[in-house]
Design a protein around this motif. Structure first.
Motif, PDB file in Angstrom:
ATOM      1  N   SER A   1      -0.890 -12.265  -9.426  1.00  0.00           N
ATOM      2  CA  SER A   1       0.060 -11.069  -9.773  1.00  0.00           C
ATOM      3  C   SER A   1       1.052 -12.006 -10.549  1.00  0.00           C
ATOM      4  O   SER A   1       1.308 -13.210 -10.308  1.00  0.00           O
TER       5      SER A   1
ATOM      6  N   ASP B   1       2.554  -4.182  -6.403  1.00  0.00           N
ATOM      7  CA  ASP B   1       1.482  -3.700  -6.957  1.00  0.00           C
ATOM      8  C   ASP B   1       0.369  -4.205  -6.714  1.00  0.00           C
ATOM      9  O   ASP B   1      -0.832  -3.300  -6.811  1.00  0.00           O
TER      10      ASP B   1
ATOM     11  N   ALA C   1       2.896   4.239  -2.124  1.00  0.00           N
ATOM     12  CA  ALA C   1       3.869   3.894  -2.932  1.00  0.00           C
ATOM     13  C   ALA C   1       4.974   4.897  -2.829  1.00  0.00           C
ATOM     14  O   ALA C   1       6.282   4.253  -3.000  1.00  0.00           O
TER      15      ALA C   1
ATOM     16  N   ARG D   1       2.001   3.041  -8.467  1.00  0.00           N
ATOM     17  CA  ARG D   1       1.645   1.567  -8.829  1.00  0.00           C
ATOM     18  C   ARG D   1       1.572   1.427 -10.242  1.00  0.00           C
ATOM     19  O   ARG D   1       1.267   2.440 -10.877  1.00  0.00           O
ATOM     20  N   ARG D   2       2.158   0.231 -10.644  1.00  0.00           N
ATOM     21  CA  ARG D   2       2.052   0.033 -12.210  1.00  0.00           C
ATOM     22  C   ARG D   2       0.670  -0.664 -12.538  1.00  0.00           C
ATOM     23  O   ARG D   2       0.109  -1.198 -11.855  1.00  0.00           O
TER      24      ARG D   2
END
Length: 314
Positions: free
Chosen positions: A153, A161, A180, A188-189
């Protein structure tokens, strides 16, 4: 019960542990314990992060875990003790998933886990990661990347995320969305979303400079000379250039290129326009110039950005 092990070391960034509550709240939404989380270090002693109080940990031991997540620290001083690297490799062969948050990717790279894999890290350190581990396929502008059992990440909050994506993979989209919402994250992206916006990052303090930036973003296909932008800001070219650099720390030409890069990257990922069409619409004039700009900024040509973006969506 899947055990999520967070691995830390002296000098780690404590924000990496912000992903832990994702799994705790997933247990609550699930209605019964599903995940077990713990924090590990090589010796099991209190570990001092770079930005907070010491954190209690358990030693590695001979345990195996479902998921092992490595925190990040100073990438110029990557921890490389024999015990840590052996544990990284052991985890890669025994755990279902091995992950890193931010510069934790350097720990995975030091153990040889990134060779031949698509990975990401904080955009500031993407070039350094690529240079240090040239066999890794670093994607400099991703929130997170999943390549088989290896998850990586971007900057610290991107670890949330990453954790939400793990919960979704394990327990489904609805439960991940509920977690979330509980954490006051809109949702979440997606892994392929840009880490940052060039327009937001170019911090103009005055309305005049901000108006020139806004104009530039809306008219990227034009030449956008200093004279043209100065006219929008109602300043002379000399005054505009001086004020622009003083407020943003960069030249107007550099800022315009960054805006063009961001617009072109988004079009590559979201549209079916050809590279040549995108180059013209974003002001690069031709595909050769856009390719050169992409290689300088992202370390990859436009075709690779498009391919990776589509793979992330898939």
């Amino acid at each position: 019960m899947p055990t999520i092990a967070f691995v830390v070391f002296d000098g780690f960034h404590v924000m990496a542990l912000a992903a832990q509550p994702v799994f705790s709240f997933a247990n609550r939404k699930y209605g019964q314990p599903f995940y077990d989380t713990l924090t590990l270090s090589e010796n099991g002693a209190p570990v001092q992060p770079v930005d907070g109080p010491a954190v209690m940990t358990e030693p590695f031991g001979n345990q195996t875990f479902d998921t092992v997540i490595f925190a990040g620290g100073d990438p110029t001083d990557v921890p490389s003790s024999r015990g840590l690297l052996e544990f990284v490799r052991h985890s890669a062969s025994t755990a279902r998933r091995v992950a890193s948050i931010c510069t934790g990717a350097f720990v995975l790279g030091e153990a040889g886990l990134l060779d031949g894999r698509r990975v990401t890290t904080h955009w500031i350190y993407a070039r350094a990661l690529s240079k240090r581990y040239p066999e890794a396929r670093v994607e400099a502008d991703r929130i997170y990347v999943i390549d088989g059992p290896v998850w990586t990440s971007a900057g610290m909050t991107a670890g949330i995320d990453l954790a939400l994506a793990m919960v979704e993979a394990d327990l489904g989209t609805d439960l991940a969305r509920a977690v979330a919402q509980t954490l006051v994250v809109s949702h979440r992206r997606a892994g392929g979303q840009s880490q940052h916006s060039a327009l937001l990052e170019i911090d103009a303090k005055s309305d005049r400079i901000q108006s020139a930036l806004t104009y530039a973003k809306k008219h990227l296909a034009q030449s956008l000379s200093v004279e043209q932008l100065a006219e929008v800001a109602r300043l002379s070219p000399r005054q505009f250039s001086r004020a622009f650099r003083a407020e943003t720390g960069q030249s107007p030409a550099k800022a315009v290129e960054r805006l063009r890069l961001e617009a072109a990257r988004l079009m590559l990922e979201r549209s079916r326009h050809s590279v040549e069409q995108i180059a013209q619409q974003t002001g690069f004039a031709d595909s050769r110039r856009m390719r050169e700009a992409f290689t300088r900024a992202f370390g990859q040509p436009p075709q690779a950005i498009r391919r990776n973006g589509r793979a992330a969506v898939a």
